[in-house]
Motif scaffolding. Structure first.
Motif, PDB file in Angstrom:
ATOM      1  N   GLU A  31       0.820  -1.212   0.000  1.00 26.01           N
ATOM      2  CA  GLU A  31       0.000   0.000   0.000  1.00 26.01           C
ATOM      3  C   GLU A  31       0.851   1.258   0.000  1.00 26.01           C
ATOM      4  N   ARG A  32       1.999   1.205   0.670  1.00 22.53           N
ATOM      5  CA  ARG A  32       2.794   2.408   0.856  1.00 22.53           C
ATOM      6  C   ARG A  32       4.111   2.414   0.077  1.00 22.53           C
ATOM      7  N   TRP A  33       4.523   1.294  -0.510  1.00 21.45           N
ATOM      8  CA  TRP A  33       5.820   1.270  -1.171  1.00 21.45           C
ATOM      9  C   TRP A  33       5.807   0.341  -2.368  1.00 21.45           C
ATOM     10  N   PRO A  83       8.800   5.080  -1.911  1.00 16.42           N
ATOM     11  CA  PRO A  83       7.407   5.317  -1.501  1.00 16.42           C
ATOM     12  C   PRO A  83       6.469   5.262  -2.700  1.00 16.42           C
ATOM     13  N   ARG A  84       5.249   4.848  -2.440  1.00 17.92           N
ATOM     14  CA  ARG A  84       4.280   4.745  -3.520  1.00 17.92           C
ATOM     15  C   ARG A  84       3.608   6.104  -3.711  1.00 17.92           C
ATOM     16  N   LYS A  85       4.340   7.041  -4.278  1.00 13.62           N
ATOM     17  CA  LYS A  85       3.837   8.381  -4.559  1.00 13.62           C
ATOM     18  C   LYS A  85       4.695   9.003  -5.621  1.00 13.62           C
TER      19      LYS A  85
END
Length: 421
Positions: free
Chosen positions: A357-359, A416-418
């Motif tokens: 979810e985050r990376w 990071p997943r952004k």
């Protein structure tokens, strides 16, 4: 009562304001101050009043008239001082509740917080001429701030500041003086002066805060521009080092194996189509980076023949996730150059991508010469990735290079997943 206005300006508007000021100065004093005095005098002279034929209200009427005359004289004196100073009367000067409005450059919440902080400071009390810290009250839910010399505010009066948002989206600050019982005798312009002083202080503080915020934004933009320039310079270093060798190999295959030469041209075109846009963009996707790595490995497979095998393992749901450009192919190039080319045997490279979810985690695994040989590179690849990760994500991203479970090297890139900055 015959009142002369010889000390007033000659314009009709000024005369009207002067009469209104004198009237407002006289009747509250006569009414509210005369009644208590009437009660005291009536109680003291009660036996004499009963014995005489005079009405009991006579003394109160006389007292009220005397107080009114004193208030009129005081008002006339203030008007004379105003004329000598060259001043001009205005409705706001003679008002018991003068007010001013101005527009804040900040949003309502920031405006209210800054106004409350500034008004509650010792410096504001000194600005308003208070000998001690001001009495202060604020309510963020109504957007109201009240400041005065003493409590209760209804006794001596106070200043009320209201912060509200207009329908147009602008933040309006309303500053008004609220009169108290001890301020019945009007002060000519003193209340307006306090309002103007508070407005000036708050406007200066708000515009200073806005200027500092704009300066911070400009500084961040400059830093961002410098950061992008450094990133572009680093990305320019990630050029295909194998390009000249590939072209030389292609020249040889054209003469000896036209079919393999055509295959190499197809993969070279695919590689350049995927690589060249990445050199000009700030962000890529997992899908584009996997495609770039696949074309690169296909070209190297044509050059190295049976010495190179490769596999791609990626979750299709991650193909559109943003990642920095040209990092994955640097790890792949490092694995070929320092892992398989230095080994005296065939080897395999596996490129994988997994996420949470985050990376997102990109990895390149080889079973080549191992970490000792891989670490002896030219310093451009891994050092470049480390620097770019720090610039883009800070400590939130990491590159880990470690021995593989079955020999060789495992290089793992976690970000990071952004979107990068």
């Amino acid at each position: 009562m015959d009142i002369s206005y010889s000390e007033l300006p000659d314009t009709p508007a000024q005369r009207v304001l002067a009469r209104r000021f004198i009237w407002r100065a006289s009747w509250p004093v006569a009414l509210l101050c005369g009644l208590p005095i009437l009660i005291v005098i009536d109680s003291l002279l009660d036996p004499w009043m009963k014995a005489s034929a005079r009405p009991a209200a006579f003394s109160g009427i006389v007292t009220c008239c005397m107080l009114a005359l004193v208030a009129v004289a005081r008002a006339r004196h203030q008007l004379a001082e105003l004329r000598e100073a060259g001043g001009v009367l205005s409705e706001a000067m003679i008002s018991s509740a003068p007010a001013r409005d101005f527009t804040s450059p900040l949003d309502p919440i920031s405006t209210f917080d800054l106004c409350a902080d500034r008004l509650s400071s010792i410096g504001m009390a000194e600005t308003l001429g208070y000998a001690r810290p001001a009495a202060f009250r604020h309510n963020p839910f109504t957007g109201r701030i009240t400041i005065g010399r003493v409590r209760p505010f209804w006794y001596e009066g106070a200043l009320r500041i209201t912060v509200e948002q207009h329908g147009s989206g602008l933040t309006r600050v309303h500053v008004q003086r609220r009169p108290g019982l001890t301020r019945l005798a009007l002060q000519l312009g003193q209340g307006l002066a306090l309002v103007d002083k508070v407005c000036a202080e708050l406007e200066r503080a708000l515009h200073t805060r806005r200027a500092s915020m704009d300066a911070a934004v400009r500084t961040r933009e400059l830093e961002r521009s410098a950061l992008q320039a450094r990133l572009h310079a680093m990305q320019a270093q990630v050029e295909p080092h194998f390009l000249y060798n590939t072209l030389a190999n292609l020249k040889y295959l054209i003469r000896t194996d036209a079919e393999r030469a055509q295959t190499m041209v197809d993969h070279l075109v695919g590689y350049l189509q995927a690589a060249l846009p990445d050199m000009r963009t700030e962000s890529s996707t997992v899908g584009r980076e996997i495609e770039l790595a696949e074309h690169y490995l296909s070209l190297m497979q044509i050059r190295m023949g049976e010495r190179l095998r490769f596999g791609i393992e990626v979750d299709p749901a991650l193909l559109d996730c943003p990642v920095p450009p040209a990092m994955l192919v640097s790890l792949v190039e490092n694995a070929v150059k320092h892992g398989l080319e230095r080994a005296a045997r065939p080897g395999t490279i596996v490129v994988a991508c997994r996420g949470a979810e985050r990376w997102i985690e990109l990895s390149v695994r080889d079973d080549g010469a191992g970490l000792g040989e891989a670490a002896a590179g030219d310093g451009v690849g891994l050092a470049n990735i480390h620097q770019r990760l720090q610039l883009l994500y800070g400590p939130a991203a990491a590159l880990r290079v470690e021995p593989g479970a079955h020999g060789g090297v495992l290089a793992t890139l976690r970000i990071p997943r952004k979107e990068p900055v």
